[in-house]
Motif scaffolding. Structure first.
Motif, PDB file in Angstrom:
ATOM      1  N   VAL A 141      72.264 -55.082 -75.271  1.00 32.40           N
ATOM      2  CA  VAL A 141      72.127 -54.138 -76.382  1.00 32.40           C
ATOM      3  C   VAL A 141      70.690 -54.216 -76.886  1.00 32.40           C
ATOM      4  O   VAL A 141      69.920 -55.108 -76.505  1.00 32.40           O
ATOM      5  CB  VAL A 141      73.104 -54.449 -77.530  1.00 32.40           C
ATOM      6  N   THR A 168      70.240 -53.990 -82.734  1.00 33.30           N
ATOM      7  CA  THR A 168      71.703 -54.064 -82.764  1.00 33.30           C
ATOM      8  C   THR A 168      72.156 -55.514 -82.813  1.00 33.30           C
ATOM      9  O   THR A 168      73.082 -55.865 -83.562  1.00 33.30           O
ATOM     10  CB  THR A 168      72.292 -53.370 -81.518  1.00 33.30           C
ATOM     11  N   ARG A 181      71.743 -56.841 -86.298  1.00 40.45           N
ATOM     12  CA  ARG A 181      72.819 -56.405 -87.194  1.00 40.45           C
ATOM     13  C   ARG A 181      74.094 -57.220 -86.961  1.00 40.45           C
ATOM     14  O   ARG A 181      74.784 -57.598 -87.915  1.00 40.45           O
ATOM     15  CB  ARG A 181      73.106 -54.922 -86.981  1.00 40.45           C
TER      16      ARG A 181
END
Length: 406
Positions: A366, A370, A373
Motif C-alpha cells: 500500500v 495509507t 493512517r
C-alpha cells in the motif's frame, strides 16, 4: 474578537507572511519558524492548543502536517501560482535571466503555462516538477541539476532547503509568496474559521448509561461545557455543542472521560449524536448508545449523519493476542480482518521488533500514507505504541517506530 493564526514556514518567509496577515483587523499571527520543512508536523503538534487556525507559507509544510494527522484546526497554504509566479518572472527579467529557459519545482506545468501565457511568455523550454506526497528535497535538487545540464538558465525553487543547496551551485531564485497571494489565502482561511465557528455551535447530545448512578458524571459533563439531566431510569442526557466535544475527544478520536468514569463504574456506555437539529442529534445519540452496548461494557460511540459511527474509546481489557477477536478489533479501528492478520504476520516476521510505516507499506503493498493512517488508528486504539524515530535515509522527516500489540 481577535483570531490567532499560526504561521508556519521557513525563517525567510514567516515574518513577512505574518506581517501581511496582521494588516487584517482582528488577526494576530504567531510566528512559527522551522529550519527544515520536515519539522512542520512537530511544530503544529506542539502549538496546536495555542492557535485557532493554521496558515502555511507553502504547500510542502501543509502537506507534511496534513499527512501526519496533526491538523485539528482550519488550515490553508499560500498558493505560489498566479501573482507570485508572475512577480518572480518580472524580477528575473530585471536581473537579466532568460525566463523561457528555467526549471521550477512544486508548481505544475499547467499553472506555469496559464500564468506565463497571460504575460505572453513561451513555456516550451520551461521544465516543472510538481510537488507530490513523499517527494524529498534531494529529489528536487537532483531535478534542478539535470535541467541545468540540459540548458536551464535559472533554477526557481519554492522549498527553502532546496534553494540553500542550489544557490551555491547555479543561478537560483527563491520563490516567495506575493502579498496578494497571502491575502487571498488569509481570506480563504477566515472563511473556514467562520464556517468552523458555526459548525462548533451545533448542538451535540449524548446518552449515558452507568451501572452505579451518576457518580462523577456531572463533573465530566461540566468539563464539556454542557449540562446533565435524567433521560430515563438508568440513562442520562448530556447536552453540549460540537466545539467542546471535538476538543475533548481530540478531534473525535478518543474520550478520556470514559476511562475516569470506568474507575467508578463497572459499566459505562455513552453515545453521542451530532445532527442538524436537536431531534436528529437525539436519534443519532440513541443509535450511538445502542452501538456502544453491542461493543462492550465500557464504550463510547459517536454517530454522525450518513450512517457513520465512530468508536471513540473502549476500556474493556484487551484479550491476549492468541485469543483476540479480530472482528471486534477491525470494527473498532476501521480496518479489515485480513489486513489485521497480515499486520500480525509482519510483526511476527520481524520478531516483534518495532517497525515503520515504510515497512508496513512495503509488506502490505500500500502507499506509505495509507500505512501511516493504519498505524495511527491502531495507536489510538491502544494496539500500537511509538518507540522512537528512525532516520529516513533522505532529507525528509524521520520515520516513526511503532511496536504492534494487536
Amino acid at each position: 474578537m481577535t483570531i490567532e493564526i499560526g504561521v508556519v514556514g521557513p525563517h525567510d518567509l514567516v515574518d513577512d507572511v505574518a506581517a501581511t496577515c496582521e494588516e487584517q483587523p482582528g488577526v494576530a499571527a504567531r510566528r512559527l519558524h522551522y529550519d527544515h520543512e520536515s519539522q512542520a508536523p512537530a511544530i503544529v503538534e506542539a502549538h496546536g492548543g495555542q492557535v485557532e487556525a493554521w496558515l502555511f507559507t507553502g504547500v510542502v509544510p501543509y502537506t507534511l502536517a496534513r499527512e501526519a494527522n496533526v491538523l485539528h484546526r482550519p488550515a490553508v497554504f499560500v498558493d505560489y501560482t498566479g501573482a507570485t509566479l508572475l512577480q518572480a518572472a518580472v524580477r528575473l527579467l530585471r536581473d537579466g535571466r532568460d525566463v523561457t529557459r528555467m526549471s521550477i519545482d512544486t508548481v505544475t506545468g499547467v499553472d506555469v503555462a496559464a500564468t506565463f501565457g497571460e504575460a505572453g511568455l513561451p513555456v516550451d523550454r520551461v521544465r516543472t516538477l510538481p510537488y507530490r506526497s513523499g517527494l524529498s528535497s534531494d529529489e528536487v535538487v537532483a531535478f534542478h541539476r539535470r535541467q541545468r545540464k540540459a540548458g536551464a538558465d535559472v533554477a526557481v525553487s519554492c522549498i527553502s532547503s532546496v534553494y540553500e543547496v542550489l544557490r551555491r551551485e547555479m543561478p537560483a531564485f527563491r520563490l516567495a509568496p506575493s502579498n496578494h497571494s497571502v491575502r487571498t489565502a488569509l481570506r480563504q482561511l477566515l472563511l473556514h474559521v467562520g464556517s468552523q465557528a458555526q459548525e462548533d455551535a451545533q448542538i451535540a447530545l449524548g446518552l449515558a448509561t452507568l451501572s452505579d448512578g451518576d457518580d462523577g458524571l456531572l463533573k465530566e459533563v461540566a468539563g464539556l461545557g454542557g449540562t446533565l439531566a435524567r433521560f430515563a431510569s438508568d440513562t442520562y442526557l448530556i447536552v453540549t455543542t460540537r466545539g467542546p466535544l471535538h476538543d475533548a475527544t481530540g478531534g473525535f478520536t478518543a474520550l478520556p472521560m470514559l476511562r475516569r468514569l470506568a474507575d467508578r463504574h463497572e459499566t459505562v456506555q455513552i453515545g453521542f449524536g451530532l445532527g442538524r437539529s436537536a431531534a436528529e442529534a437525539e436519534n443519532l445519540a440513541r443509535r450511538a448508545l445502542s452501538r456502544a452496548r453491542r461493543v462492550g461494557p465500557t464504550t463510547a460511540v459517536l454517530s454522525l449523519r450518513g450512517e457513520t459511527d465512530i468508536v471513540l474509546e473502549s476500556t474493556t481489557p484487551p484479550p491476549r493476542p492468541a485469543e483476540a477477536n479480530l472482528a471486534v478489533i477491525a470494527q473498532r479501528v476501521g480496518l479489515s480482518v485480513p489486513t489485521l492478520l497480515r499486520l500480525r504476520e509482519v510483526r511476527a516476521a520481524l520478531g516483534n521488533e518495532p517497525l515503520t510505516s515504510r515497512e508496513v507499506a512495503d509488506q502490505l503493498r500500500v502507499q506509505q500514507r495509507t500505512a501511516r493512517r493504519m498505524l495511527h488508528r491502531l495507536e489510538l486504539a491502544g494496539l500500537a505504541e511509538r518507540t522512537g524515530n528512525l532516520a529516513s535515509g533522505s532529507s525528509g522527516r524521520p520515520l516513526t517506530l511503532y511496536r504492534l500489540t494487536l
